[in-house]
Design an enzyme around this catalytic site. Structure first.
Site, PDB file in Angstrom:
ATOM      1  N   HIS A  33       0.826  -1.206   0.000  1.00  0.00           N
ATOM      2  CA  HIS A  33       0.000   0.000   0.000  1.00  0.00           C
ATOM      3  C   HIS A  33       0.859   1.255   0.000  1.00  0.00           C
ATOM      4  CE1 HIS A  33      -2.745   2.874   2.329  1.00  0.00           C
ATOM      5  NE2 HIS A  33      -3.372   2.644   1.194  1.00  0.00           N
ATOM      6  N   GLU A  47       0.854  -0.699  -4.820  1.00  0.00           N
ATOM      7  CA  GLU A  47      -0.295   0.196  -5.014  1.00  0.00           C
ATOM      8  C   GLU A  47       0.186   1.627  -4.865  1.00  0.00           C
ATOM      9  OE1 GLU A  47      -3.603   2.786  -3.632  1.00  0.00           O
ATOM     10  OE2 GLU A  47      -1.813   2.181  -2.507  1.00  0.00           O
ATOM     11  N   ASP A  53      -0.977   5.885  -5.720  1.00  0.00           N
ATOM     12  CA  ASP A  53      -2.061   6.808  -6.036  1.00  0.00           C
ATOM     13  C   ASP A  53      -1.614   7.779  -7.119  1.00  0.00           C
ATOM     14  OD1 ASP A  53      -3.882   6.071  -3.673  1.00  0.00           O
ATOM     15  OD2 ASP A  53      -1.989   6.551  -2.691  1.00  0.00           O
ATOM     16  N   HIS A  98      -1.052  10.592  -2.729  1.00  0.00           N
ATOM     17  CA  HIS A  98      -2.313  10.124  -2.165  1.00  0.00           C
ATOM     18  C   HIS A  98      -3.296  11.258  -1.917  1.00  0.00           C
ATOM     19  CE1 HIS A  98      -5.071   9.159   1.188  1.00  0.00           C
ATOM     20  NE2 HIS A  98      -5.162   7.994   0.582  1.00  0.00           N
ATOM     21  N   GLU A 131      -4.168   3.604  -8.414  1.00  0.00           N
ATOM     22  CA  GLU A 131      -5.437   4.143  -7.943  1.00  0.00           C
ATOM     23  C   GLU A 131      -5.664   5.524  -8.537  1.00  0.00           C
ATOM     24  OE1 GLU A 131      -7.806   5.443  -3.894  1.00  0.00           O
ATOM     25  OE2 GLU A 131      -6.187   3.971  -3.755  1.00  0.00           O
TER      26      GLU A 131
END
Length: 348
Positions: free
Chosen positions: A43, A70, A72, A85, A167
């Site tokens: 993450h 992952e 952003d 993020h 994301e």
């Protein structure tokens, strides 16, 4: 259903294996959609140890054995996708020491790429025992393209095949969705084993899925959110759409762990949808087992975590033979210490 009995013993892992040793294959079967081991999804890199969404964090995650990273993605004022993020810059960077507020704050969309490149990501430590980042600017805010190129280089260096979970961290924005897809294609991340797109925005998921279908690409798109059982006996995502409705265009679910049940996973699997759970932040290895074991027994397909090393250890404990290990083996459990794990999997 798969059941687990595990014990944590005072025995050390065999870290003396040569880094070039060929890992043994394993025949363990899980209750995931494919029967493969649940994926460990790092993450934002490894934010339990290094600043999030940085090249350094990504590299550490690869070396700790993550299957996917992952990150952003957000557009700057001049339309360049950067890895960030928050919609604002002050929590994770030193922006307040370099720039005055704009429009009452520090929105990513109010700063150009050139300006954002002057910032340092300082959300967490810049040091991790035994690890030196190979990137020239490991804690600068990276562009999405730079992140992909760095991941390609890390995979080549460490003999891994780590993919990207991108994301779409913004409101409904078809233009940025297309840029994200085009960037993935341009950098060789255009197959299901290399990239997944996800978003909390149902509109972005629907739009990205449609764009990919029109382009003839099979990249999976995952819906982020929470699940709940409706009065009609069907599971709904964010109270907006049933699993069956989502399955008509989306390929996966990325759900908050508190909303996931064994019945939800089974229902999603019946529709061909893998389920990824977020976000696990265990304080230590024992906490990692306590948090993750039940989900693995239920058949979770992926574990999204700030601590990829702990998740790798938990998943490895379910194997009946040695798990393929990353080239930088000592870093896999560097934060864990001298612990050995024994697990016996049983079928009911």
């Amino acid at each position: 259903m798969m059941k687990l009995s595990h014990a944590v013993l005072g025995v050390t892992f065999a870290f003396a294996l040569p880094l070039s040793a060929e890992a043994a294959t394993f025949d363990a079967r899980f209750d995931t959609l494919t029967g493969a081991a649940p994926a460990v999804i790092a993450h934002r890199g490894a934010p339990a140890y290094l600043s999030e969404n940085t090249l350094a964090g990504t590299e550490l995650s690869v070396r700790q054995g993550a299957d996917w990273i992952e990150n952003d993605v957000q557009p700057t004022k001049d339309g360049v996708l950067v890895v960030m993020h928050d919609g604002t810059l002050e929590r994770t960077t030193n922006v307040e020491t370099l720039f005055a507020p704009r429009n009452g704050g520090y929105n990513v969309a109010d700063f150009t790429l050139e300006e954002i490149r002057t910032l340092t990501v300082d959300s967490q430590s810049h040091d991790y025992p035994g690890f030196t980042p190979s990137s020239e600017n490991p804690f600068r805010v990276p562009t999405f393209a730079e992140q992909l190129d760095a991941l390609t280089e890390y995979n080549a260096t460490y003999g891994t095949n780590v993919g990207i979970v991108a994301e779409l961290k913004y409101g409904y924005d078809p233009v940025s969705n297309q840029k994200a897809i085009d960037t993935l294609i341009a950098h060789g991340y255009d197959t299901p084993d290399k990239a997944i797109l996800q978003s909390f925005s149902h509109e972005n998921v629907h739009d990205a899925a449609g764009k990919l279908a029109e382009m003839g690409l099979t990249l999976p798109v995952s819906q982020l959110g929470g699940a709940a059982l409706g009065l009609d006996g069907q599971f709904y995502i964010d109270g907006k759409i049933t699993l069956a409705g989502l399955a008509t265009y989306a390929d996966a679910l990325s759900l908050t762990s508190g909303s996931i049940t064994e019945e939800l996973i089974a229902a999603a699997h019946d529709l061909g949808l893998p389920v990824y759970a977020w976000t696990f932040r265990p304080a230590d290895l024992n906490a990692a087992f306590a948090q993750m074991a039940q989900f693995i027994e239920w058949g979770i397909d992926g574990i999204i975590t700030d601590n990829p090393d702990y998740a790798v250890a938990v998943v490895a404990s379910y194997e009946v033979a040695p798990v393929p290990l990353p080239a930088a083996l000592p870093l896999v459990l560097a934060g864990i210490g001298a612990l050995g794990l024994v697990a016996r999997r049983k079928r009911a």
